[in-house]
Structure formats: C-alpha cells, structure tokens
Design an enzyme around this catalytic site. Sequence first.
Site, PDB file in Angstrom:
ATOM      1  N   ASP A 159      -4.604  -5.968   5.107  1.00 34.27           N
ATOM      2  CA  ASP A 159      -5.747  -6.661   5.679  1.00 34.27           C
ATOM      3  C   ASP A 159      -5.807  -8.081   5.507  1.00 34.27           C
ATOM      4  OD1 ASP A 159      -6.864  -4.741   7.410  1.00 34.27           O
ATOM      5  OD2 ASP A 159      -7.713  -3.817   5.711  1.00 34.27           O
ATOM      6  N   ASN A 213       0.793  -1.094   0.052  1.00 29.69           N
ATOM      7  CA  ASN A 213       0.057  -0.047   0.032  1.00 29.69           C
ATOM      8  C   ASN A 213       1.040   1.144  -0.157  1.00 29.69           C
ATOM      9  OD1 ASN A 213       0.337   0.873   2.787  1.00 29.69           O
ATOM     10  ND2 ASN A 213      -0.420  -1.110   3.195  1.00 29.69           N
ATOM     11  N   LYS A 222     -14.436   2.209  14.888  1.00 33.98           N
ATOM     12  CA  LYS A 222     -13.296   1.364  15.162  1.00 33.98           C
ATOM     13  C   LYS A 222     -12.669   1.206  16.495  1.00 33.98           C
ATOM     14  CE  LYS A 222     -11.048   1.180  11.391  1.00 33.98           C
ATOM     15  NZ  LYS A 222     -10.163   1.880  10.296  1.00 33.98           N
ATOM     16  N   ILE A 258      -3.300  -6.792  14.496  1.00 37.28           N
ATOM     17  CA  ILE A 258      -2.231  -6.599  15.647  1.00 37.28           C
ATOM     18  C   ILE A 258      -2.647  -5.690  16.665  1.00 37.28           C
ATOM     19  CG2 ILE A 258       0.037  -5.884  16.012  1.00 37.28           C
ATOM     20  CD1 ILE A 258       0.733  -6.427  13.021  1.00 37.28           C
TER      21      ILE A 258
HETATM   22  O1  C5P Z   1      -8.963  -1.610  10.376  1.00 40.08           O
HETATM   23  P1  C5P Z   1      -8.171  -0.770  10.119  1.00 40.08           P
HETATM   24  O2  C5P Z   1      -7.093  -1.306   9.187  1.00 40.08           O
HETATM   25  O3  C5P Z   1      -8.765   0.384   9.455  1.00 40.08           O
HETATM   26  O4  C5P Z   1      -7.529  -0.317  11.286  1.00 40.08           O
HETATM   27  C1  C5P Z   1      -6.407   0.730  11.349  1.00 40.08           C
HETATM   28  C2  C5P Z   1      -5.551   0.521  12.726  1.00 40.08           C
HETATM   29  O5  C5P Z   1      -5.585  -1.040  12.964  1.00 40.08           O
HETATM   30  C3  C5P Z   1      -4.113   1.026  12.631  1.00 40.08           C
HETATM   31  O6  C5P Z   1      -3.623   1.366  13.749  1.00 40.08           O
HETATM   32  C4  C5P Z   1      -3.294  -0.104  12.327  1.00 40.08           C
HETATM   33  O7  C5P Z   1      -2.020  -0.188  12.332  1.00 40.08           O
HETATM   34  C5  C5P Z   1      -4.048  -1.467  12.926  1.00 40.08           C
HETATM   35  N1  C5P Z   1      -4.071  -2.580  12.125  1.00 40.08           N
HETATM   36  C6  C5P Z   1      -3.181  -3.714  12.685  1.00 40.08           C
HETATM   37  N2  C5P Z   1      -3.491  -5.006  11.998  1.00 40.08           N
HETATM   38  C7  C5P Z   1      -3.975  -5.022  11.090  1.00 40.08           C
HETATM   39  C8  C5P Z   1      -5.106  -3.968  10.486  1.00 40.08           C
HETATM   40  C9  C5P Z   1      -5.077  -2.866  11.021  1.00 40.08           C
HETATM   41  O8  C5P Z   1      -2.761  -3.627  13.639  1.00 40.08           O
HETATM   42  N3  C5P Z   1      -3.977  -6.297  10.605  1.00 40.08           N
END
Ligand code: C5P
Length: 398
Positions: free
Chosen positions: A276, A208, A338, A306
């Site tokens: 994701d 990304n 969220k 995470i």
């Molecule tokens: O769900 P989303 O990706 O929008 O959430 C963003 C937040 O979640 C960020 O703080 C990102 O570092 C964390 N995140 C994560 N592990 C993932 C996806 C997002 O720690 N697989």
Amino acid sequence: MLSGKHVLLIIGGGIAAFKSLDLIRRLREQGAKVTPVMTGAAQEFVTPLSVSALSGEKVFRDLFDLTDEAEMGHIELSRAADLIVVAPATADLMAKMATGLANDLGSTLLLATDKRVLIAPAMNVRMWEHAATQRNIATLSGDGILFVGPGNGEMACGEYGPGRMAEVPEIVAAINAALADGPMAGRHVIVTSGPTHEPIDPVRYIANRSSGAQGAAIARALSALGADVSFITGPASVPPPAGVRVIRVETAQEMQAAVEAALPADAFVGAAAVADWRIETPHTSKMKKTAKSAVPSLSFAENPDILAQVAGMAKGRPRLVVGFAAETDDVVAHATAKRSRKGCDWIVANDVSPSTGIMGGAENEVVLITQEGAESWPKMAKAEVASRLATRIAEALA
Ligand code: C5P
C-alpha cells in the site's frame, strides 16, 4: 471430427492397455494421426506390432534408441502433436508425472511437452483411493492436466469401484473436447501476482509474505481454458506457470505500468499483494550506520491502487474485474465493503490470520463476493480454487 489433428498416445502398462488398440482405430476413423509411445510394461500387455499395425506408425519405445533420436528427438516428439493422451494412465505414471520424474521415454515426453495432456487413469480401486494417488490427482489437476474417467465398475482384478479406465467413446469425446478451442480461447486476461518490493535504499526493501501461489494457479487455470494470459508478477517464491506471457516487476509502480501496457483485456484478476505504501524517496546509496547516526525514520507515500484504477477506467475497462481481499477478521463484511470501494465486480476474500496457514500454504478457503452476495467455498487446494474461479470467469465472459 479430428481430421488434421495429431495425437501422441502414451500407452501405460495396465490390463486396460488392450482398449488403446480400439482407441487408435477410433481416432484414425475420425481422421487423426496417432503417434504411439509404449512404456516397457505396456509391451507386456499388448504387442508393439499390433499398435504399429493399427496406427500405421512406428511405435516409440526407448529413450535411448539412437535411431529415434536421429530421426526425431524426444523434445520434438513431445511437441509435434496437438495433444498428448495417456491411456491407460497407471498409478505409477501418474506419480511420475506429479513429481516430474523423467526416467523413461513416456515420462520424459510428458515432462518436456508444451502441449495439453489428457490422461485416462486405470488402476485397482485401492490404488486409486490411496492417499498418495489422491495427492497426485490434486497435483496433476492443479498443473492443468485433463482427466477422463476413471469409471466405476467391475475390474479385471475382480474388485469393484472407481479405477476402471473410461470407455473408448468417452476418451474419444474427451479428446475432441480437448482439441476444440477452450471456452477462454481468444480472451485476454491480465493476472497480477506475488508481493511487491518497495526499496528503502539499493539493498533494502519492504515486502510482504505473499508467495504468489494463488495467482500462479489462477493464471495456469485460465491458460488451460484457452485464455491468452499476461502474468504480471512481483518477486514471488513460486515459479510462473508455463504457457503464459510473464512480465516481472518489483515495485507497485512498475506493476501499474506493466498493467497499463498489457491493457486492453477482457478480464483483470488482481491477485497480487501490492504494497500500500512505498518509501517516498528511496536513498540512492546504502544507508550507513555510524556511531553517531540517529535511528533513521522513513517517510512513506501511497502507492497507486491498481485494482481500483482498472475497475474505474472510463474507457476500455475489462468486462470483468476481480480483486482479492486478504482479511484477518470480519472477512465477508470487510470484503463486501472493499468490493464497492474499489468498484470491482468480484472480490475473492480469504482469512489470512497466521493460524489459517493460508499465506504461503497449499490450501485456501475463500468467499466469493459478487453483486449477488457472498458465496463460501469449502477449503480446497489453491489449484482447485483457481480452476473453479477460472471456470466462473469463463462463464461470466461467455
Ligand atoms: O486494499 P487491499 O490491498 O486490501 O485490496 C486488495 C486487492 O487490491 C487485491 O486484489 C490487490 O491486488 C489489489 N491492490 C492493488 N493495488 C494496490 C493495493 C491493492 O491492485 N495498491
């Protein structure tokens, strides 16, 4: 008091250089050892003899003074002190610092040091207000440089306004504050940053556009407050900050393992743009395009979340868990949802629609979502977002 502390004082070439003589006396009164460095221009304002007499030390002046190199190399000189103080910090010295120029002893020491740097700017009001100086100020504060002053007042040039070097007692107080342990001293913070790369085969991956700039700035700001920072970064396009423990990873799963290994921590800041999904079974050899082959289809698997995992830890959860939300519409509503879905304490939300230029850009406009509600911050440099956030984190952990 400063007994046992060692200050490397770089005296720049400005009329305020005369105040550095008094500064040396006051610092020595408090027990500090002061090693003076004078730029060429500084020697036009005060004599090396006065500086040497007051400090009781040899004055370092020239990068190419081989005697100095034999006695103490410039790298060692830049690191032997507990703090580097630049007073007066001229517009020219600040511009050199902001661009990383190292063309005389003072600027070389400033580039080579691994110590905190406190500057006392002094210049004409127009020079202070010039867009170039203001840009340099933003860069320097983003780099974790500490400032004292300037004050407002009558200047030697007859003009009035900001640009007057801070008075000596103020500089001494700032030196005391800088040498006291920062508010985050003894605190361990894990910061994740950058994108992740999810392999398709040994040469292709899914990624990304995250540059890692905001995460790096947050790690730098936390470290400037004295935190012990574990910086876990995917393949980012900006370099990691100095002074933090850097752990490089590629995939979300590697990032998850690195976070687990770095725990326990007082705070967790998830600034990484973690993919994701990953390819369920990456090919072990390069996928070949042949005349007869069909367009491949990829099968995805969900990556570990995470942030949600750290936030949901039953035992040993960091006291403060901060996540980020990159949204393209309805920022506050989505980010608030969220926050509760992920179970984290704060969400730093921003609008990453391409029109905002935030993704990969130097500025950010964020909304901080906490238990108390949503707080909109004005648009500012990512470095400033970082230092405000670091200050808030320090307050929350106090
Ligand atoms: O769900 P989303 O990706 O929008 O959430 C963003 C937040 O979640 C960020 O703080 C990102 O570092 C964390 N995140 C994560 N592990 C993932 C996806 C997002 O720690 N697989």
